[in-house]
Each structure stands twice: as structure tokens, then as C-alpha cells.
Design a protein around this motif. Structure first.
Motif, short mmCIF file in Angstrom:
data_model
loop_
_atom_site.label_atom_id
_atom_site.label_comp_id
_atom_site.label_asym_id
_atom_site.label_seq_id
_atom_site.Cartn_x
_atom_site.Cartn_y
_atom_site.Cartn_z
N CYS A 36 0.68 -1.25 0.00
CA CYS A 36 -0.17 0.09 -0.18
C CYS A 36 0.74 1.20 -0.01
N GLY A 61 -4.70 -2.30 -2.46
CA GLY A 61 -5.23 -2.34 -1.27
C GLY A 61 -4.80 -1.51 -0.25
N ASP A 109 -5.73 -4.24 4.57
CA ASP A 109 -5.86 -5.34 3.69
C ASP A 109 -4.51 -6.43 3.78
N ARG A 165 -7.07 -7.02 11.91
CA ARG A 165 -7.37 -6.15 11.00
C ARG A 165 -8.13 -4.90 11.62
N GLY A 175 -7.25 -11.67 -3.61
CA GLY A 175 -7.87 -11.34 -2.28
C GLY A 175 -8.90 -12.20 -1.87
N HIS A 234 -11.07 -8.30 1.22
CA HIS A 234 -10.50 -7.36 0.21
C HIS A 234 -11.53 -6.96 -0.95
N ALA A 262 -14.09 -4.86 8.63
CA ALA A 262 -13.05 -5.94 8.78
C ALA A 262 -13.40 -6.88 9.48
#
Lengths: 365, 492
Positions: free
Chosen positions: A84, A112, A116, A148, B166, B170, B201
């Protein structure tokens, strides 16, 4: 060193004190100022170093205080990188701060976000318990995805002491193209059209009627895309400097004293012109999904414009003159009541005594 | 009044409230009508719920949630029921909520490259609807013909192309969901990020335990102009594993990278006619996609690396139909297992790729130990194993051995630095192994996440995160050498 951090957190938990988590301090200005100006600092820099890195696994695990620059050099020596392209905002940036801030760079729209690529994390929660979530493998759905959740949490749930990230190979070839005399609406039309085609676009930026586009991938794909798109190529050194200055916000657009607003909106919405037209100072990234606006307009005007467009507005940097004034708008767009309630309950579960970064994300959290 | 009668009265009251909310035919209560819902893809566990409801709209779904919360009745959400871990196994005292009737594609925006769909829409239907714009939805679990996007969100489903494109997490921008508090909440949005904590998420992959999905916005990406697949043969599974590491080390991210061992190819071939090399100890399927120039360059590079890594033969798909045949074999591995054996038990551990050879040797030893066959298919690119233990559920000894065999594999995954589930979820199937993977403090923090969304524990209770008590019991059972890792459902 983790033990020392744990001791500090436990003492704070038991003593009813607050702590301000800090790595290199390169993003001190981001988010709300922590409540209580003299809060003691929990310094993460002593807990540093790469714990595990096997390039053939595409995974790196590093302690929170590891300098971002050092990590990137290690990856580059193996032909890999953080996908990223996160901003540093200063030489002292650490990987822990990078993940906690949750900010991503020019490659975000195609590759992403930092979230991610988070595979696992260790967390010191507000009770001083050292917990491990996720892991070092690319696919893992055991339990809730707490690692995450930590990306972009600004430290309100605890101290990220270690993080495992998926990394990617550096592109074989890259080219940056410049297109002059492109108005914003035309840039948005092109960027969205190109994103719907199988083109190797890895970054984009528009400002002052000039569009820059970066292509990354197989040499053959870059050649074919250049042929199809036209534009004027930048030489490699100029291109690298251009994207670095954009990422680090050292480009001229970001200089000056006007408040800097970050408008995150669906990429295809037309140019934002609330209140009869925003001031001209706009810079677009991420194929149109990220729009930087220099404006002294009231926060509600900008927030309403972002909301009507289906997105949200962040007061990314307060201008110096604005900072001198009294009542300040919040940095982050207010949450819907149902979402705020979940935030409050999560905070209470992870950090029941409110030790960490009080008020950094939202008042009361 | 005895308890039975009280329960029956409570059930009648619940049914009549549900019938008042939903159209006729959307509330099922007889054993016959509920039989199709008694299990998901994990057929080892069967349970009839108190009632099965099939709301057609978000308003109906919300009303069902309100009634269940007021009556303190657990809700188990269910998508297409293709899940392999028992995430949708009904609760004996609960309502099973199927989203099958919420199956409309609400909008496809070719310019913004998004699709807004209801949770019951099939995974593949999204790509089919987007095809006319040259776009598709990338995650492609093997069950994509049947599985629903709501289920994919609950499980964070992967597929054979997720190394490059992904997982569900994603590729989903926004989930609209009903909380147990009876509120409709938007997680994520049309932009690339949202203010506050990234709750999207944590919602994705939460196995229906945090909120019930009513709408999903997914990203669509341009369909590559061309894809070609290499089938590489190897004389040894360890060499094939090293070849995978060699590809990654060479800076290649294949669009798909799958391994099948010889028992797997021999099992699949009569069923799928994929054209696999049945003499090879293992085959790798290695795909390149992109522009024709890009694919040509990448296939040449991959071929060179595979040969250097010891491939005994390479075949590159010469046509789209041959490429699809290569994949059809892989995607039909589970049905093929069902054809050669009365039952099969599909495992889902993930390990660091470098431990693959070690893992496969250990599985061979376990085959001998348990006297059972276990062909292996493997998402080699991301270290996700799918050993298929073949057994006969009608033979109690065979079932017990299969379960013990599976538990051994999962616990070895944890010891090798991996996880008990890469993409199928924990559900009830792997709940004991969660005790092995996560210490008590971590599990308690997971319960904290659960409480933040569902304070009364009414959404899919008893799945995914084991209680302290359950782990203590599992520990004792292991100590005493108990053979059955799955006690009866009444304990959940």
C-alpha cells in the motif's frame, strides 16, 4: 522489552492513569489531541526489530518500534515491498504507528490498504494482557479478525506490539505518464474508465489540470498500456520523486496555512462543489476516490458535501491560523448512534479503564 | 405444568408471532418442512430448529430479529447452506433464519465498478450479471455456483484465485446489516474507507455472530483479456512444494496456484476428465492472466522456474476450454470424494508454505495410523490445505477415526505455525481446536468483541469461540485419550 511495556500498562491500569502511545511521533498531528495535555507517553521505539521474514512466504513479522524505513530497505533487498506504499511523514516513522494510523499511499486504489495486508498482530490491551491474533499465514479465519480491526484504530484499543504483514514482489517495470490540460471532470471520467479496463494502473494524481498516471507490472503490459493511453512519460528519477512527494505530502499543494481536508468518496462522483463551489484547491488521488481539499469553509459544509457524495470528510491537518481559534470541529466525521455504541462497547472490552489514547479518535473513546 | 408443556406453549407463542410478521409459507415448523435446513455442508451434525423463517425483505428480517430478541430466542443465520464447518447448524432452541428469499441484484454500476446485492444472491450470479460490462467479482470459492454472498461475508470466503485477487474482506466495500438491537447499520460504504474503527473488517468472517447481513456492495474488477494455465507434473510432493516457493521467490504472483497429490488426481480424473497427469506424484496448476503480451511473458517465466525446480512435465492450456477443464478437475475435488467414498471430511488448515513437505509426510503416517485414505488438494499459493478424509458415517468406528484424524491434522497445523481454518470457518466443527490455537485470554477478548455487537449472545451462539469450560473439558478428554473430539450437540 515487551515486559517493560506490559509493566507500564499494568501500572497505569491499576493506578487509574492514562497513557499516550507514541512511536516516532511523526503523526502526532493526526487525529484529535489526546485529552489531558500532560499524559505520560508509552514509547514503543525500544521494542523494535524484524522477528521473522521469509521472502518465499510473502510475510514479514516485525515489532512495533521497527523503523518503517528499515523495514522497507529489508524488503527491497529481497525484491519485495509493502503493497500500500504507506506514508512516513518523517524519518522516525515506525511500523506500529503505520498500522495504528491506518494510512495508505498512492498504490492504495489498486493494491489495497494497510488493513488489507495485516495478517496478524500482538496487542497489549488495557488490562496489560499480551494477546496474539491472526497469524503469519495469508489465509486465516479462526476467530474474529481483531488484527485488521487494529489497523487505523489510533491506539484506542491497545498497543500493537508486533505485526505480521503480507508483502508483495516489486513490479518488474514501471512508467509514469503525464497528461496536461485535463479539467477535473475529464480526469475523473478517464480514471474511472481506465479502472474498468484491464490496465496495470498503480497510482494516479490530478491537480492544476494535470493528470499523472503510474503503470506497474510486466514489461509487456506497460508497453501495451503506454501505447493505448498516450501521454508524456516522466523519466524514472522524476517519477519516483513525484510519487514520493505526493505520498509524504511535501508537494507544493500541501504547503501553506489553509486547513487540509481529506474527502474519501466513491471514485465516480463528479467534482465536489458544495456551497456554490469549493475553492479551486483540490488534489485527487486513488482514481478519484480520495480528494484533498484546501479550504477554510465550515466543517459542516465540507462534511455535508462528502456525505451527499456517499463518503466522509476528515480534517486531516488543521491550519495554523485555525488552530489559534477557539472551538474546533472534530477531525473525524461523527458516527451514527448505532455505530458509536459499538465503538464504545469495543473500547470498554479492550480498554475498560480507558488507559489508551483517550479522545484521540473520538471524544470519550 | 411440566417443562415440556411450558416449552411447547412458548414455541406456539413464538410461531404465532412469527406468522403474524411473515407471509404464509415463510415460517416453517414441521419436521418435514425443516428437514432441508437441519444441516449445512457439514452433514455430520444435524439438528432441527424450533422454527425456520425465510424473510423476503429487510423489514421482515428486522421484525423477526425484534421478536427473537424480546423472546430471548437464539437466531442462526443461513445463506445457501454450503458452508463446511457447521456455521449454519441450527440451534435446538433457536430460529433458523434463511436469507434465500432475499436474492435480488439491486444495482450494478459499471462506472464505479460495484454491485449492490441482497445476501441471498449466489456468488457466481454477480459475475454473470457483471459480465456484459467486462467486469467480475473476484473471490471464487469452489461452491460459487451455489454459495451466497451473505454466506461469503460470514465466512470471509476465499477461492482458487485469492493469492492475487484477495479474499472476501478485500473485495467487499459495504455491508448493511441488522444488529440484535434491532438497528439497521451500514458498515463501510461506497468510498474506500470509513470514519472510526474498521468494523467492516471484523464483521467479515464473523460467522453470523455479530449482525445479520441484509445487503452487500462488492467491488467488481475488469475481466483479464486472457488467462492460461500450466499443469506441471512432479515426481515428489516435496519437490512440488519447493517449486511453489521458487515461483514466489522469483517475484511471481500467479492468478491461481493449486496443488493436487496423486490420490487426488486419480480420484478426480474419472469424474471430471480434466486431463491430469495421473502418473505424477503431484501436479501444480499455475495460472497467468492479463493482456496477451503479459500472459505470454509470465507463462514463459513460470515455465522456466518450474522446470528449474524439477518439474518432470509441463502442459500449458492451449485453449479456454482446456484451461476450464484443468480448473473443473480442481473445483470438483469435493464432489469426486463424495463419489468414491460414502462420506468425506474436508479439512481446512493453513500452514507456512515451507512446512508443506513435513505436513504431507505426517498426513501419510496418519493414514496408516487411522487406516483411512486422505487425498490432498491444496491452495498452494497461500498455504491452505484441504485434505479429504474418506470414511463411512454408517460405521461408528470409521466416523470416530475420521474425526480424530481431522483433529490431528488441525492441531499439527497450529504446531507448524499455521491455523485451524483458512477459509471454511470454525463453526462447530473446529471449535475444540480453537482451544489449541488460542489461549484463554485471547478467547475472552473474542467474547468481548461478541458482546460489543451482541450483548445477550443471541446471534449464532455456541459457534466459533469455545468457552473456558468447553476447552477445559476438551483438555481432559485429550488427557484421557478420548477418541471422539465432537461431543453431542446438546453441549453447544
Amino acid at each position: 522489552m515487551a515486559d517493560a511495556l506490559m509493566e507500564q500498562v499494568r501500572a497505569a491500569f491499576e493506578g487509574g492513569q492514562r497513557l499516550h502511545i507514541r512511536g516516532g511521533g511523526t503523526k502526532d498531528w493526526y487525529g484529535e489531541a489526546p485529552t489531558g495535555g500532560t499524559t505520560p507517553v508509552l514509547d514503543t521505539r525500544g521494542h523494535a526489530g524484524i522477528v521473522a521474514y521469509d521472502p518465499s512466504e510473502l510475510v514479514v513479522t516485525a515489532r512495533c518500534g521497527t523503523p518503517l524505513a528499515e523495514l522497507e530497505v529489508t524488503l527491497a533487498a529481497n525484491g519485495q515491498m509493502l503493497a500500500c506504499e504507506p506514508p512516513h511523514f518523517g524519518p522516525g516513522a515506525t511500523i506500529g504507528g503505520c498500522v495504528a494510523a491506518g494510512l495508505s499511499g498512492p498504490r492504495r486504489a489498486s493494491a489495497g490498504s494497510i488493513r488489507d495486508f495485516v495478517l496478524g498482530a500482538k496487542l497489549l490491551n488495557g488490562r496489560g494482557q499480551h494477546l496474539a491474533f491472526g497469524g503469519q499465514v495469508i489465509k486465516n479465519v479462526a476467530g474474529y479478525d481483531v488484527s485488521r480491526l487494529l489497523a487505523g484504530s489510533l491506539g484506542i484499543l491497545g498497543v500493537i506490539t508486533e505485526v505480521s504483514l503480507k508483502v508483495v514482489p516489486m513490479p518488474v517495470a514501471e512508467a509514469t505518464l503525464r497528461f496536461d490540460g485535463i479539467a477535473q471532470h475529464e480526469a475523473l471520467e478517464r480514471l474511472n474508465r481506465w479502472a474498468g479496463q484491464p490496465l496495470p494502473v498503480s497510482a494516479s494524481a490530478w491537480a492544476d489540470d494535470t493528470l499523472h498516471l503510474r503503470l506497474s507490472g510486466a514489461a509487456a503490459a506497460i508497453r501495451a498500456a503506454r501505447h493505448a493511453l498516450g501521454g508524456d512519460p516522466l523519466d524514472a528519477a522524476d517519477a519516483a520523486a513525484f510519487w514520493r512527494e505526493l505520498r509524504e505530502q511535501s508537494a507544493p499543494f500541501f504547503a501553506g496555512d489553509q486547513p487540509l481536508w481529506r474527502m474519501s468518496v466513491p471514485s465516480a462522483v463528479p467534482p465536489l462543489e458544495p456551497d456554490g463551489g469549493l475553492p479551486a484547491a483540490q488534489l485527487l488521488e486513488w482514481g478519484g476516490a480520495l480528494r484533498w481539499v484546501r479550504s477554510a469553509q465550515p466543517a459542516d459544509v465540507l462534511r455535508a458535501a462528502a456525505r451527499e457524495a456517499g463518503g466522509h470528510a476528515t480534517l486531516f491537518r488543521r491550519g495554523r491560523s485555525a488552530a489559534a481559534q477557539g472551538a474546533q470541529p472534530g477531525c473525524f466525521a461523527p458516527l451514527e448512534p448505532a455505530l458509536l455504541r459499538i465503538h464504545q462497547r469495543l473500547k470498554a472490552e479492550f480498554d475498560p479503564a480507558g488507559v489508551f489514547n483517550h479522545g484521540r479518535l473520538y471524544p470519550g473513546l | 405444568m411440566d417443562t415440556m408443556t411450558a416449552d411447547a406453549i412458548a414455541r406456539e407463542a413464538l410461531l404465532s408471532r412469527l406468522r403474524a410478521l411473515l407471509p404464509a409459507g415463510s415460517v416453517l415448523h414441521t419436521d418435514e418442512a425443516q428437514r432441508p435446513y437441519e444441516c449445512d455442508g457439514l452433514t455430520l451434525f444435524r439438528q432441527l430448529p424450533l422454527a425456520t423463517v425465510l424473510p423476503s425483505t429487510e423489514a421482515e428480517l428486522l421484525a423477526v430479529v425484534q421478536v427473537c430478541r424480546e423472546s430471548k430466542v437464539p437466531i442462526v443465520p443461513r445463506g445457501a447452506g454450503t458452508g463446511l464447518s457447521g456455521g449454519a447448524t441450527p440451534h435446538a432452541q433457536g430460529v433458523l433464519l434463511s436469507t434465500a428469499k432475499m436474492s435480488a441484484i439491486l444495482a450494478i454500476d459499471p462506472v464505479a465498478r460495484t454491485a449492490r446485492v441482497q445476501p441471498g444472491v449466489r456468488n457466481l450470479a454477480i459475475s454473470e450479471a457483471a459480465a456484459k460490462h467486462g467486469l467480475y467479482y473476484a473471490p471464487d470459492p469452489s461452491s460459487q455456483i451455489a454459495c451466497s454472498i451473505g454466506g461469503n461475508v460470514a465466512e470471509n470466503s476465499g477461492g482458487v484465485h485469492c493469492l492475487k485477487y484477495g479474499l472476501t474482506v478485500h473485495n467487499v466495500l459495504r455491508v448493511r446489516a441488522v444488529t440484535i438491537d434491532g438497528e439497521v447499520v451500514e458498515f463501510g460504504g461506497g468510498a474506500l474507507d470509513s470514519p472510526g474503527l474498521d468494523l467492516l473488517a471484523v464483521l467479515i468472517g464473523s460467522e453470523g455472530m455479530l449482525a445479520i447481513t441484509t445487503e452487500v456492495t462488492v467491488k467488481l474488477i475488469p475481466r483479464p483479456q486472457l488467462a492460461r494455465c500450466i499443469m506441471a507434473s512432479f515426481g515428489d510432493v516435496g519437490v512440488a512444494g519447493d517449486a511453489v516457493a521458487a515461483l514466489i521467490a522469483a517475484g511471481i504472483i500467479p492468478a491461481g496456484l493449486e496443488m493436487m497429490d496423486q490420490p487426488a488426481t486419480r480420484m478426480v480424473e474419472p469424474f471430471a476428465n480434466a486431463g491430469y497427469d495421473l502418473d505424477a506424484a503431484a501436479i501444480l496448476l499455475c495460472e497467468a492472466d492479463g493482456t496477451p503480451e503479459e500472459v505470454e511473458e509470465e507463462i514463459a517465466h513460470m515455465s522456466e522456474v518450474l522446470r528449474a525446480a524439477g518439474a518432470t512435465g509441463l502442459r500449458v492450456s492451449a485453449s479456454e476450454s482446456e484451461r476450464l477443464r484443468f480448473w473443473a478437475g480442481r473445483k470438483n475435488a469435493f464432489p469426486a470424494a463424495g463419489r468414491v467414498s460414502p462420506d468425506y471430511y474436508c479439512m481446512d488448515g493453513t500452514i507456512p508454505r515451507r512446512r508443506l513437505g513435513e505436513m504431507l509426510r505426517a498426513i501419510q503416517q496418519m493414514e496408516a495410523k487411522y487406516d483411512m485414505r486422505c487425498p490432498n488438494v491444496f491452495h498452494a499459493g497461500d498455504g491452505n490445505l484441504h485434505p479429504l478424509i474418506l470414511f463411512d458415517a454408517n460405521d461408528p468406528s470409521s466416523l470416530a477415526r475420521a474425526e480424530a484424524f481431522g483433529a490431528d491434522i488441525l492441531e499439527l497445523c497450529v504446531r507448524l505455525g499455521g491455523t485451524v481454518t483458512g477459509e471454511h470457518g470454525v463453526g462447530i466443527e473446529k471449535i475444540n481446536q480453537m482451544c489449541v490455537q488460542f489461549p484463554a485470554d485471547e478467547r475472552e477478548q473474542f467474547f468481548g468483541v461478541k458482546r460489543a455487537f451482541d450483548p445477550h449472545g443471541l446471534l449464532n451462539p455456541g459457534k466459533c469461540i469455545p468457552t473456558l469450560h468447553r476447552c477445559a473439558e476438551y483438555g481432559r478428554m485429550k488427557v484421557h485419550g478420548g477418541a471422539l473430539p465432537h461431543p453431542g450437540l446438546d453441549r453447544f
